[in-house]
Design a protein around this motif. Sequence first.
Motif, PDB file in Angstrom:
ATOM      1  N   ARG A  23       0.836  -1.216   0.000  1.00 26.53           N
ATOM      2  CA  ARG A  23       0.000   0.000   0.000  1.00 26.53           C
ATOM      3  C   ARG A  23       0.859   1.250   0.000  1.00 26.53           C
ATOM      4  N   GLU A  24       1.934   1.248   0.814  1.00 23.19           N
ATOM      5  CA  GLU A  24       2.794   2.430   0.884  1.00 23.19           C
ATOM      6  C   GLU A  24       3.472   2.717  -0.443  1.00 23.19           C
ATOM      7  N   ALA A  25       3.752   1.686  -1.224  1.00 22.92           N
ATOM      8  CA  ALA A  25       4.389   1.871  -2.523  1.00 22.92           C
ATOM      9  C   ALA A  25       3.362   1.846  -3.660  1.00 22.92           C
ATOM     10  N   SER A  26       2.068   1.800  -3.302  1.00 22.94           N
ATOM     11  CA  SER A  26       0.989   1.704  -4.298  1.00 22.94           C
ATOM     12  C   SER A  26       1.230   0.536  -5.246  1.00 22.94           C
ATOM     13  N   CYS A  27       1.590  -0.591  -4.680  1.00 27.68           N
ATOM     14  CA  CYS A  27       1.958  -1.768  -5.471  1.00 27.68           C
ATOM     15  C   CYS A  27       0.774  -2.715  -5.599  1.00 27.68           C
ATOM     16  N   ASP A  28       0.487  -3.099  -6.857  1.00 29.82           N
ATOM     17  CA  ASP A  28      -0.554  -4.099  -7.068  1.00 29.82           C
ATOM     18  C   ASP A  28       0.031  -5.400  -7.630  1.00 29.82           C
ATOM     19  N   CYS A  29       1.342  -5.481  -7.689  1.00 25.11           N
ATOM     20  CA  CYS A  29       2.096  -6.646  -8.166  1.00 25.11           C
ATOM     21  C   CYS A  29       1.848  -6.979  -9.624  1.00 25.11           C
ATOM     22  N   LYS A  30       1.192  -6.094 -10.340  1.00 21.78           N
ATOM     23  CA  LYS A  30       1.074  -6.258 -11.788  1.00 21.78           C
ATOM     24  C   LYS A  30       1.991  -5.256 -12.468  1.00 21.78           C
ATOM     25  N   ASP A  31       2.343  -4.226 -11.739  1.00 16.55           N
ATOM     26  CA  ASP A  31       3.244  -3.199 -12.249  1.00 16.55           C
ATOM     27  C   ASP A  31       4.649  -3.523 -11.744  1.00 16.55           C
ATOM     28  N   GLU A  32       5.524  -3.937 -12.656  1.00 20.11           N
ATOM     29  CA  GLU A  32       6.857  -4.390 -12.253  1.00 20.11           C
ATOM     30  C   GLU A  32       7.642  -3.306 -11.517  1.00 20.11           C
ATOM     31  N   GLN A  33       7.492  -2.052 -11.916  1.00 24.98           N
ATOM     32  CA  GLN A  33       8.225  -0.962 -11.262  1.00 24.98           C
ATOM     33  C   GLN A  33       7.800  -0.832  -9.798  1.00 24.98           C
ATOM     34  N   ALA A  34       6.507  -0.891  -9.551  1.00 23.31           N
ATOM     35  CA  ALA A  34       6.028  -0.789  -8.171  1.00 23.31           C
ATOM     36  C   ALA A  34       6.508  -1.977  -7.348  1.00 23.31           C
ATOM     37  N   CYS A  35       6.483  -3.174  -7.938  1.00 26.54           N
ATOM     38  CA  CYS A  35       6.974  -4.346  -7.218  1.00 26.54           C
ATOM     39  C   CYS A  35       8.453  -4.200  -6.916  1.00 26.54           C
ATOM     40  N   GLU A  36       9.191  -3.639  -7.866  1.00 30.52           N
ATOM     41  CA  GLU A  36      10.614  -3.435  -7.635  1.00 30.52           C
ATOM     42  C   GLU A  36      10.822  -2.488  -6.463  1.00 30.52           C
ATOM     43  N   GLU A  37      10.012  -1.456  -6.376  1.00 27.90           N
ATOM     44  CA  GLU A  37      10.125  -0.515  -5.256  1.00 27.90           C
ATOM     45  C   GLU A  37       9.784  -1.190  -3.936  1.00 27.90           C
ATOM     46  N   CYS A  38       8.696  -1.962  -3.926  1.00 30.48           N
ATOM     47  CA  CYS A  38       8.295  -2.680  -2.703  1.00 30.48           C
ATOM     48  C   CYS A  38       9.386  -3.644  -2.254  1.00 30.48           C
ATOM     49  N   LEU A  39       9.849  -4.473  -3.184  1.00 37.16           N
ATOM     50  CA  LEU A  39      10.854  -5.474  -2.846  1.00 37.16           C
ATOM     51  C   LEU A  39      12.182  -4.847  -2.453  1.00 37.16           C
ATOM     52  N   SER A  40      12.567  -3.812  -3.162  1.00 39.21           N
ATOM     53  CA  SER A  40      13.826  -3.148  -2.858  1.00 39.21           C
ATOM     54  C   SER A  40      13.800  -2.569  -1.446  1.00 39.21           C
ATOM     55  N   VAL A  70       7.604 -12.945  -8.849  1.00 40.93           N
ATOM     56  CA  VAL A  70       6.412 -12.130  -8.579  1.00 40.93           C
ATOM     57  C   VAL A  70       5.545 -12.029  -9.828  1.00 40.93           C
ATOM     58  N   LYS A  71       6.189 -11.795 -10.953  1.00 44.49           N
ATOM     59  CA  LYS A  71       5.462 -11.660 -12.216  1.00 44.49           C
ATOM     60  C   LYS A  71       4.748 -12.966 -12.564  1.00 44.49           C
ATOM     61  N   LYS A  72       5.445 -14.096 -12.403  1.00 44.90           N
ATOM     62  CA  LYS A  72       4.839 -15.390 -12.689  1.00 44.90           C
ATOM     63  C   LYS A  72       3.671 -15.661 -11.753  1.00 44.90           C
ATOM     64  N   PHE A  73       3.827 -15.325 -10.481  1.00 43.81           N
ATOM     65  CA  PHE A  73       2.752 -15.524  -9.523  1.00 43.81           C
ATOM     66  C   PHE A  73       1.520 -14.702  -9.912  1.00 43.81           C
ATOM     67  N   GLU A 129      -2.078 -16.156 -10.926  1.00 46.68           N
ATOM     68  CA  GLU A 129      -3.262 -15.717 -10.188  1.00 46.68           C
ATOM     69  C   GLU A 129      -4.347 -15.210 -11.147  1.00 46.68           C
ATOM     70  N   GLU A 130      -3.951 -14.483 -12.178  1.00 40.24           N
ATOM     71  CA  GLU A 130      -4.909 -14.002 -13.172  1.00 40.24           C
ATOM     72  C   GLU A 130      -5.564 -15.170 -13.913  1.00 40.24           C
ATOM     73  N   ARG A 131      -4.770 -16.166 -14.278  1.00 38.50           N
ATOM     74  CA  ARG A 131      -5.312 -17.342 -14.975  1.00 38.50           C
ATOM     75  C   ARG A 131      -6.296 -18.080 -14.078  1.00 38.50           C
ATOM     76  N   LEU A 132      -5.978 -18.210 -12.826  1.00 36.65           N
ATOM     77  CA  LEU A 132      -6.860 -18.894 -11.891  1.00 36.65           C
ATOM     78  C   LEU A 132      -8.168 -18.139 -11.737  1.00 36.65           C
ATOM     79  N   GLU A 133      -8.089 -16.816 -11.611  1.00 37.84           N
ATOM     80  CA  GLU A 133      -9.309 -16.005 -11.507  1.00 37.84           C
ATOM     81  C   GLU A 133     -10.171 -16.152 -12.756  1.00 37.84           C
ATOM     82  N   ALA A 134      -9.525 -16.196 -13.933  1.00 39.97           N
ATOM     83  CA  ALA A 134     -10.266 -16.349 -15.187  1.00 39.97           C
ATOM     84  C   ALA A 134     -10.971 -17.708 -15.232  1.00 39.97           C
ATOM     85  N   LEU A 135     -10.317 -18.743 -14.726  1.00 34.15           N
ATOM     86  CA  LEU A 135     -10.926 -20.060 -14.699  1.00 34.15           C
ATOM     87  C   LEU A 135     -12.111 -20.121 -13.741  1.00 34.15           C
TER      88      LEU A 135
END
Length: 119
Positions: free
Chosen positions: A29-46, A104-107, A111-117
Amino acid sequence: MNQKEAKEHGIDAGESAVAYCEVSDVDRREASCDCKDEQACEECLSQAAFDSEMHVRDFSPYEFLAHEINTSSPSDRADGLWFAYDEGVALGIKRGLKARLKEVKKFAQDEERLEALLD
């Protein structure tokens, strides 16, 4: 210990910090990360990895490394060794992020594929 060894210790610490850190929902939340945006995930993980590495400095076996650096002769070498160590940490985190971001990207894709199913 020389600067090369200090940097190698830092690289190991940085890579471990990325591999074992956990990103909480608060971090996302602090990094506005939704784990679909690689840049935000990079900020969160970093950020989580740097926080994790700093936390490790409060415990053994880190204190043995710190003692070795701080008692190096001549005493003015310690600053250079600490700089090399910190530089290594940053490099290790950068290296570790590449592998972790793939996970993270693969996960997120799985997750998107599972939701679609399920829909």
